[in-house]
Design a protein around this motif. Structure first.
Motif, mmCIF file in Angstrom:
data_model
loop_
_atom_site.group_PDB
_atom_site.id
_atom_site.type_symbol
_atom_site.label_atom_id
_atom_site.label_comp_id
_atom_site.label_asym_id
_atom_site.label_seq_id
_atom_site.Cartn_x
_atom_site.Cartn_y
_atom_site.Cartn_z
ATOM 1 N N GLU A 1 9.050 -9.817 12.733
ATOM 2 C CA GLU A 1 8.869 -9.251 11.403
ATOM 3 C C GLU A 1 10.164 -9.395 10.599
ATOM 4 O OE1 GLU A 1 5.454 -5.957 11.989
ATOM 5 O OE2 GLU A 1 7.467 -5.178 12.168
ATOM 6 N N VAL B 1 -7.257 -5.219 11.017
ATOM 7 C CA VAL B 1 -6.320 -4.115 10.796
ATOM 8 C C VAL B 1 -6.814 -3.355 9.565
ATOM 9 C CG1 VAL B 1 -4.696 -5.545 9.468
ATOM 10 C CG2 VAL B 1 -3.881 -3.464 10.532
ATOM 11 N N GLY C 1 9.996 -4.765 9.092
ATOM 12 C CA GLY C 1 9.144 -3.819 9.793
ATOM 13 C C GLY C 1 9.420 -2.401 9.342
ATOM 14 N N VAL C 2 8.879 -1.446 10.097
ATOM 15 C CA VAL C 2 8.914 -0.068 9.607
ATOM 16 C C VAL C 2 10.303 0.573 9.693
ATOM 17 C CG1 VAL C 2 6.466 0.340 10.084
ATOM 18 C CG2 VAL C 2 8.162 0.835 11.859
ATOM 19 N N ILE D 1 -1.989 2.828 9.435
ATOM 20 C CA ILE D 1 -2.246 1.406 9.727
ATOM 21 C C ILE D 1 -2.819 1.336 11.140
ATOM 22 C CG2 ILE D 1 -1.211 -0.900 9.892
ATOM 23 C CD1 ILE D 1 -0.578 0.241 7.165
ATOM 24 N N LYS E 1 -5.839 -0.539 6.677
ATOM 25 C CA LYS E 1 -4.624 -0.011 6.047
ATOM 26 C C LYS E 1 -4.978 0.905 4.884
ATOM 27 C CE LYS E 1 -1.306 -3.131 6.265
ATOM 28 N NZ LYS E 1 -0.488 -4.293 5.863
ATOM 29 N N LEU F 1 -3.099 -9.669 12.464
ATOM 30 C CA LEU F 1 -2.199 -10.774 12.782
ATOM 31 C C LEU F 1 -1.627 -10.570 14.178
ATOM 32 C CD1 LEU F 1 -0.230 -10.653 9.419
ATOM 33 C CD2 LEU F 1 -1.874 -12.433 10.070
ATOM 34 N N GLU G 1 -0.951 -2.010 -2.316
ATOM 35 C CA GLU G 1 -0.769 -3.223 -1.514
ATOM 36 C C GLU G 1 -1.834 -4.275 -1.833
ATOM 37 O OE1 GLU G 1 -1.513 -2.547 2.594
ATOM 38 O OE2 GLU G 1 -1.016 -4.600 3.189
ATOM 39 N N GLY H 1 5.318 3.878 0.663
ATOM 40 C CA GLY H 1 5.461 3.170 1.923
ATOM 41 C C GLY H 1 5.416 4.150 3.085
ATOM 42 N N GLY H 2 5.809 3.679 4.248
ATOM 43 C CA GLY H 2 5.849 4.561 5.412
ATOM 44 C C GLY H 2 4.475 4.888 5.958
ATOM 45 N N ARG H 3 3.499 4.050 5.643
ATOM 46 C CA ARG H 3 2.142 4.340 6.126
ATOM 47 C C ARG H 3 2.038 4.112 7.617
ATOM 48 N NH1 ARG H 3 -0.816 0.102 2.795
ATOM 49 N NH2 ARG H 3 1.080 -0.943 3.483
ATOM 50 N N ILE I 1 1.423 -10.714 15.575
ATOM 51 C CA ILE I 1 2.787 -10.827 15.046
ATOM 52 C C ILE I 1 3.813 -11.076 16.158
ATOM 53 C CG2 ILE I 1 4.621 -9.646 13.770
ATOM 54 C CD1 ILE I 1 2.515 -8.137 12.224
ATOM 55 N N ASN J 1 7.226 -6.632 3.315
ATOM 56 C CA ASN J 1 7.778 -6.089 4.560
ATOM 57 C C ASN J 1 6.672 -5.509 5.420
ATOM 58 O OD1 ASN J 1 9.582 -5.188 6.504
ATOM 59 N ND2 ASN J 1 9.686 -3.160 5.563
ATOM 60 N N PRO J 2 6.282 -6.174 6.458
ATOM 61 C CA PRO J 2 6.937 -7.353 6.996
ATOM 62 C C PRO J 2 6.423 -8.665 6.396
ATOM 63 C CG PRO J 2 5.203 -6.651 8.479
ATOM 64 C CD PRO J 2 5.223 -5.668 7.335
ATOM 65 N N ALA K 1 2.455 -9.704 5.224
ATOM 66 C CA ALA K 1 1.586 -8.706 5.852
ATOM 67 C C ALA K 1 1.535 -7.410 5.048
ATOM 68 C CB ALA K 1 2.053 -8.427 7.286
ATOM 69 N N LYS L 1 -7.770 -9.384 8.592
ATOM 70 C CA LYS L 1 -7.759 -9.934 9.945
ATOM 71 C C LYS L 1 -6.407 -9.566 10.548
ATOM 72 C CE LYS L 1 -9.013 -13.942 12.569
ATOM 73 N NZ LYS L 1 -9.633 -13.123 13.597
HETATM 74 P P1 GDP Z 1 4.051 0.435 5.656
HETATM 75 O O1 GDP Z 1 4.405 1.187 6.915
HETATM 76 O O2 GDP Z 1 3.483 1.346 4.619
HETATM 77 O O3 GDP Z 1 5.175 -0.403 5.160
HETATM 78 O O4 GDP Z 1 2.832 -0.548 6.055
HETATM 79 P P2 GDP Z 1 2.834 -2.060 6.587
HETATM 80 O O5 GDP Z 1 1.712 -2.769 5.956
HETATM 81 O O6 GDP Z 1 4.169 -2.698 6.462
HETATM 82 O O7 GDP Z 1 2.488 -1.883 8.131
HETATM 83 C C1 GDP Z 1 3.393 -1.242 9.016
HETATM 84 C C2 GDP Z 1 3.498 -1.996 10.310
HETATM 85 O O8 GDP Z 1 2.212 -2.153 10.882
HETATM 86 C C3 GDP Z 1 4.037 -3.405 10.160
HETATM 87 O O9 GDP Z 1 5.429 -3.433 10.131
HETATM 88 C C4 GDP Z 1 3.475 -4.077 11.384
HETATM 89 O O10 GDP Z 1 4.313 -3.841 12.498
HETATM 90 C C5 GDP Z 1 2.168 -3.358 11.620
HETATM 91 N N1 GDP Z 1 1.087 -4.219 11.120
HETATM 92 C C6 GDP Z 1 0.610 -4.325 9.850
HETATM 93 N N2 GDP Z 1 -0.359 -5.267 9.799
HETATM 94 C C7 GDP Z 1 -0.501 -5.745 11.041
HETATM 95 C C8 GDP Z 1 -1.316 -6.747 11.648
HETATM 96 O O11 GDP Z 1 -2.151 -7.402 11.016
HETATM 97 N N3 GDP Z 1 -1.159 -6.961 12.980
HETATM 98 C C9 GDP Z 1 -0.271 -6.277 13.726
HETATM 99 N N4 GDP Z 1 -0.160 -6.546 15.031
HETATM 100 N N5 GDP Z 1 0.534 -5.355 13.200
HETATM 101 C C10 GDP Z 1 0.420 -5.074 11.880
#
Ligand code: GDP
Ligand code: MN
Length: 412
Positions: free
Chosen positions: A103, A47, A126-127, A63, A49, A98, A5, A55-57, A100, A195-196, A208, A96
């Motif tokens: 998404e 945040v 979103g997820v 996260i 990460k 967000l 990422e 994916g699917g973290r 949100i 995504n998102p 994001a 930082k």
């Molecule tokens: P993935 O699950 O591996 O796809 O990781 P993502 O980076 O997409 O993060 C998963 C979810 O965490 C996102 O869909 C958001 O809902 C939430 N998320 C990620 N970054 C932020 C952030 O900065 N603020 C908030 N409130 N939620 C976040």
């Protein structure tokens, strides 16, 4: 090559896409202290990460939002010590957080059926986007993109509008779509997923997350450019190569003529020497369909030398527990059947295989096949001609495997 990422976001930023302020925490001493300092610099809340190549973290707890520097430190330490889907994080990305509001999903990839690039924009980001796509209860706007023509701003606007954007956001998202496409094309990507694509409560649109894959065939011209952007090129492998795979790769290097290698090891007991591209996949699938378990995948073609085929055979039949060998291809026009037969038989004999006990099935028709068949006849090896299908040969091979008494463990 799959990008983390944080690497993908570097490229997005370069292309003028909106990405938040961030810092990277690499593994090492005192992650909590470094995380606390980074959090102060970025500004709270942050945040955290985990950076892994899948994916699917979010769903796996990788996260986390931290409201204070102290919390950021503790969370960073805990994340770095954990595993996600059996993987240790390569590093942590701190951004930082967000605020949100909504998404969205933005993805560009190749549609193998339509033979074009496809851009998808959806309000169901979103997820849970995969589930939403299956349920089809949200808007998914699909837009085919010709590699040469690309996507014009007026078209991007139409996509954004169909996905439900209007007003100020419509213009922002239009710019994001065209820049995402430019980035995808410029980097020879085969996947770019944001995504998102987050719309914050203050009305900004931010990438994001980022998942990006660069076509391995294009690495020759992207390597240096990636390095210049601070992204270390690497070879992607879901797991380290096995000894058998390494030996297979060595075989292919013996001589530049023809292919006899590209070995992938599996945990079955049916050894395979199969013909390039579609035919080898077809044979592999047929073996599975008839209940057989392949010991390996590999490819031959382009008239490899007898020595290469011999060595490849030795590498394959040396595998512990191997029960039989199938040499099955489509009709070969660019590879001599007699050389294949010679190489395989040499390899079998030099490996000490007892041909009475170890089933070997050939279906290698094509050029010089009469000579090839004579050699196979001489050693009493069962073969199919072009009048029989690869599928039948695969079926017969599985039957031979199943007929071996005692599970087929012995080859001598
Ligand atoms: P993935 O699950 O591996 O796809 O990781 P993502 O980076 O997409 O993060 C998963 C979810 O965490 C996102 O869909 C958001 O809902 C939430 N998320 C990620 N970054 C932020 C952030 O900065 N603020 C908030 N409130 N939620 C976040
Ligand atoms: Mn995501």
């Amino acid at each position: 090559m799959r990008l983390y990422e944080f690497e993908g976001k570097k490229l997005l930023k370069e292309a003028g896409l909106p990405v938040g302020a961030s810092e990277i925490l690499v593994p090492g001493d005192d992650i909590p202290a470094r995380a606390r300092e980074a959090a102060e610099r970025i500004g709270l809340p942050v945040v955290l990460k985990v950076q892994i190549l899948r994916g699917g973290r979010g769903k796996a707890g990788g996260i986390k939002v931290a409201a204070s520097a102290l919390e950021a430190g503790e969370t960073a330490g805990a994340l770095m010590d954990s595993e996600f889907y059996g993987m240790k994080p390569a590093c942590l990305l701190m951004e930082k957080a967000l605020d949100i509001d909504r998404e969205y999903y933005l993805g560009i990839t190749i549609d193998e059926i339509e033979k074009e690039n496809v851009l998808i924009l959806s309000e169901a980001g979103g997820v849970d986007v995969e589930e939403a796509a299956k349920r089809k209860d949200a808007r998914f706007v699909r837009w085919g993109i010709n590699q040469i023509e690309g996507i014009f701003p007026f078209q991007a606007k139409e996509v954004a509008s169909k996905a439900g954007f209007d007003g100020k956001l419509l213009n922002q998202v239009t710019g994001i779509i065209t820049r995402a496409w430019d980035s995808y094309r410029e980097w020879d990507a085969q996947l770019l997923e944001i995504n998102p694509l987050a719309v914050t409560k203050s009305g900004d649109v931010v990438a994001a997350d980022c998942r990006m894959e660069i076509d391995d065939e294009a690495m020759f011209r992207q390597k240096d450019r990636l390095l210049a952007c601070g992204v270390e090129p690497r070879e992607d492998r879901s797991r380290p190569p096995t000894r058998l795979e390494l030996e297979g790769a060595e075989v292919d290097k013996i001589d530049h003529r023809g292919v006899a290698g590209r070995v992938v090891e599996f945990d079955g007991d049916i050894g395979l020497i199969i013909g390039g591209g579609g035919a080898s996949l077809t044979v592999f699938d047929a073996i599975l369909r008839y209940g057989g378990k392949p010991a390996n995948y590999c490819e031959i073609g382009g008239n490899p030398t007898v020595k290469k085929i011999k060595k490849l055979t030795e590498v394959i039949v040396k595998k512990p527990g191997i029960a039989c060998l199938g040499v099955i291809t489509n009709v070969l026009s660019n590879t001599r059947v007699d050389l294949v037969a010679r190489g395989v038989i040499n390899g079998l004999l030099d490996s000490g295989v007892d041909l009475e006990k170890f089933p070997v099935v050939f279906r290698v028709p094509g050029s010089w096949e009469d000579d090839g068949f004579r050699i196979l006849d001489k050693y009493g090896i069962r073969y199919f001609t072009r009048h029989d299908t690869m599928d039948n040969a695969a079926k017969y091979l599985v039957e031979m495997r199943n007929s071996i008494k005692g599970g087929g463990k012995s080859k001598t």
